[in-house]
Design a protein around this motif. Structure first.
Motif, short mmCIF file in Angstrom:
data_model
loop_
_atom_site.label_atom_id
_atom_site.label_comp_id
_atom_site.label_asym_id
_atom_site.label_seq_id
_atom_site.Cartn_x
_atom_site.Cartn_y
_atom_site.Cartn_z
N THR A 1 0.84 -1.20 0.00
CA THR A 1 0.00 0.00 0.00
C THR A 1 0.88 1.25 0.00
O THR A 1 0.65 2.18 -0.78
CB THR A 1 -0.92 0.01 1.23
OG1 THR A 1 -1.71 -1.16 1.22
CG2 THR A 1 -1.84 1.22 1.21
N ALA A 2 1.90 1.24 0.85
CA ALA A 2 2.79 2.40 0.93
C ALA A 2 3.44 2.67 -0.42
O ALA A 2 3.51 3.81 -0.91
CB ALA A 2 3.86 2.15 2.00
N LEU A 3 3.87 1.57 -1.06
CA LEU A 3 4.52 1.67 -2.35
C LEU A 3 3.59 2.25 -3.42
O LEU A 3 3.91 3.18 -4.15
CB LEU A 3 4.97 0.27 -2.77
CG LEU A 3 6.02 0.16 -3.86
CD1 LEU A 3 7.37 0.62 -3.33
CD2 LEU A 3 6.09 -1.29 -4.35
N VAL A 4 2.37 1.67 -3.46
CA VAL A 4 1.41 2.09 -4.48
C VAL A 4 1.00 3.54 -4.29
O VAL A 4 0.96 4.32 -5.25
CB VAL A 4 0.16 1.16 -4.42
CG1 VAL A 4 -1.00 1.77 -5.19
CG2 VAL A 4 0.50 -0.21 -4.98
N LEU A 5 0.78 3.92 -3.04
CA LEU A 5 0.37 5.31 -2.78
C LEU A 5 1.47 6.27 -3.20
O LEU A 5 1.20 7.35 -3.72
CB LEU A 5 0.04 5.50 -1.30
CG LEU A 5 -1.25 4.82 -0.83
CD1 LEU A 5 -1.51 5.09 0.64
CD2 LEU A 5 -2.44 5.28 -1.66
N GLU A 6 2.71 5.85 -3.00
CA GLU A 6 3.82 6.70 -3.39
C GLU A 6 3.86 6.86 -4.91
O GLU A 6 3.98 7.96 -5.43
CB GLU A 6 5.12 6.08 -2.87
CG GLU A 6 6.24 7.07 -2.69
CD GLU A 6 7.51 6.34 -2.29
OE1 GLU A 6 7.48 5.69 -1.23
OE2 GLU A 6 8.48 6.41 -3.05
#
Lengths: 347, 248
Positions: free
Chosen positions: B118-123
């Motif tokens: 999730t952190a990766l995708v949001l970034e």
């Protein structure tokens, strides 16, 4: 189109013919140990009126309670052992009327009719023989001595609330997912459709349990409606009815394509019949045969009768097993239909 | 581009009563390819896609997706595909993160995986600051990109996109196609329906459906050459003019 043209016709027919508070051909029981000229002619007159229909003749006071619990009898007319003798010797006699007041309106109407028939008889013999005969009627309201309306509407409200919460809300939320397209995404996911359905139903099952609890608490502590029967049985039956409502909601959602349709179907196909045909507002017994037949497929009718029996009359499963079985049958039928319709492959 | 076939269809047909929505189509899609599925409204694109994604049962013909048969192994297919519909299909009343968690959850992904990714995708989406905002507060273009990220979040072999760019402005469409390229580079096969002809130019290969049949299937360059025109628009018009079925 159908709604525009059909609605008024249906409504006029239903309201005009079916939904009367008038009570016709109510089944009554007679206890007549005296069997004399006076009682025979009184009974004949009662039967001649279109309000009453003698369903059974009982032979002892012990039989009164059980036949009321069976629910077939709305009124019992009890004559004393020597009715005619009392009347001839003392110019005075007693009749006891016992009414099933779990429906206070019907009980009230019936006792009034019965009293009127008796008074009519009294006046006739008085004028025939020029003697002041008096027949005293003593009334007893079974289950609901104060004729409280709450005894009637608490079971009705329970049926309505459960139906509204479970059926309408389940149907609307599922159809909403269809409209938003999220249902499609879930169907292409590895989730089993069965799990989706369960996940959608569980929140409303919980909500309904809270509703059942709050209605029961309010009726016991605020409205003074007693729970005469087994609480466990009552809760069990309510959960059964909740499940039937959920199944109906699922069924509607599998058919309806928009939230409005779902809402409309829930209201027209469920809510109105529940109000009109469950016996909660208008006695079903007096409706014409077609409507009585239709009322049999209204789940709320059976639930309403169960709640009244268990809560107000305080009788157990042995008296409501038939209704319970019908509800279970409906549950299986509607759930089966809903799952069949809720196809994993949409086309 | 590899020559591994990830989707094969042979004489795949879907009939609704007398109406043949998809009429014996045959094609292969290779791994890592961006396969454009074009056609006028009502040509049968969505129906074909629904059969491949396991939403609709074919009437006849053969097809396999990710090596699994569409008739018998549709549960296995589901594990291996992602799907994004034209409605973007996010829960408007949930936050961005909640949507991601929900959709990843229904694919059985672990909490740890979800959290990290999730952190990766949001970034990547430049949505890190908006992670806890409700989806309904996002502009349409962002919703669309989020929906695509959600569709490939569980790292499927193939992602089906059903008219993913409807109602979105040209700049956002361009950005969206960049995301599609990134996904294809990562090895995800992209099967996309569209009726924007400029988008057809971005595809590796394009099939054009007319009246339930595939009338042409080739690279955009080859198609233009075959029909002697300069744009995909003209290719499409030449073919679509033959259609007898009207759009519904």
């Amino acid at each position: 189109m159908f709604i525009l043209l059909g609605m008024p016709v249906v409504q006029i027919i239903i309201f005009g013919f079916a939904l009367t508070n008038e009570v016709k051909n109510s089944k009554i029981a007679i206890l007549d140990p005296s069997k004399d000229a006076a009682t025979t002619s009184l009974i004949a007159q009662m039967e001649a009126s279109r309000y009453f229909e003698v369903d059974q003749v009982i032979h002892s006071a012990e039989e009164i309670e059980p036949i009321f619990k069976k629910g077939k009898i709305k009124l019992a007319v009890i004559f004393p052992a020597n009715f005619n003798e009392d009347l001839q010797h003392f110019n005075k006699a007693q009749v006891q009327l016992i009414a099933d007041a779990s429906d206070p309106n019907v009980a009230n109407t019936l006792t009034n009719y019965a009293t009127a028939v008796i008074m009519d008889y009294q006046n006739r013999i008085t004028s025939d023989r020029k003697l002041p005969y008096t027949i005293n009627t003593e009334m007893r309201m079974l289950y609901n001595p104060e004729l409280k309306g709450a005894y009637n509407f608490v079971p009705g409200v329970m049926a309505m609330v459960l139906l509204l919460v479970c059926t309408m809300m389940t149907a609307i939320t599922i159809v909403r997912e269809k409209e938003m397209g999220t249902m499609e995404i879930m169907l292409v996911s590895p989730m089993k459709p069965f799990r989706i359905v369960i996940a959608k139903a569980v929140p409303y099952l919980l909500l309904s349990s809270v509703n059942i609890a709050s209605i029961l608490l309010l009726s016991v502590f605020v409205l003074d409606v007693p729970i005469n029967g087994s609480l466990v049985l009552l809760v069990f039956e309510s959960l059964l009815f909740t499940l039937v409502s959920l199944a109906l909601g699922l069924l509607i959602s599998s058919k309806a394509e928009s939230q409005q349709t779902a809402m409309f179907i829930s209201l027209v196909a469920l809510f109105l019949p529940t109000v009109m045909l469950s016996g909660f507002m208008f006695p079903v017994e007096n409706m014409p045969l077609p409507l009585r037949t239709v009322s049999n497929i209204v789940p709320a009718k059976w639930y309403y009768s169960i709640v009244k029996s268990v809560m107000i009359k305080g009788i157990g499963l042995h008296a409501v097993w038939k209704e319970t079985l019908i509800l279970m049958g409906m549950l299986v039928f509607f759930l089966g239909l809903a799952i069949k319709n809720f196809k994993i492959r949409l086309a | 581009m590899s020559t591994d076939k990830v989707i094969t269809a042979e004489q795949l047909t879907k009939r609704f009563g007398d109406f043949t929505a998809v009429d014996a189509i045959s094609f292969d899609v290779y791994k890592g390819e961006i396969f454009g599925f074009l056609g006028a409204n009502g040509a049968g694109k969505t129906t074909a896609m629904r059969m491949l994604s396991g939403l609709s049962m074919p009437t006849s013909g053969k097809a396999s997706v990710a090596g699994f048969d569409v008739y018998k192994e549709n549960e296995k297919i589901k594990q291996n595909i992602g799907y994004m519909s034209q409605k973007f299909s996010l829960y408007e009343d949930l936050t961005v993160k909640e949507n991601i968690r929900f959709y990843a959850g229904i694919y059985g992904k672990s909490d740890q995986f979800i959290k990290e990714k999730t952190a990766l995708v949001l970034e990547q989406l430049h949505l890190t600051a908006e992670g806890n905002k409700l989806v309904k507060s996002l502009p349409l273009g962002w919703k669309q990109k989020l929906a695509f990220s959600v569709a490939i979040f569980h790292e499927p072999q193939i992602v089906f996109l059903d008219e993913p760019t409807g109602g979105v402005d040209p700049v956002t469409r361009r950005e969206f196609w960049n995301m599609i390229y990134l996904a294809a580079e990562a090895g995800i096969t992209v099967f996309v329906t569209t009726h924007y002809m400029d988008e057809a130019e971005y595809c590796n290969r394009v099939s054009i459906m007319v009246d339930g049949r595939i009338d042409a299937l080739d690279t955009p360059e080859q198609l233009k050459r075959t029909y002697g025109v300069t744009s995909m628009d003209d290719v499409f018009l030449k073919l679509a003019r033959k259609a007898v079925r009207s759009a519904d």
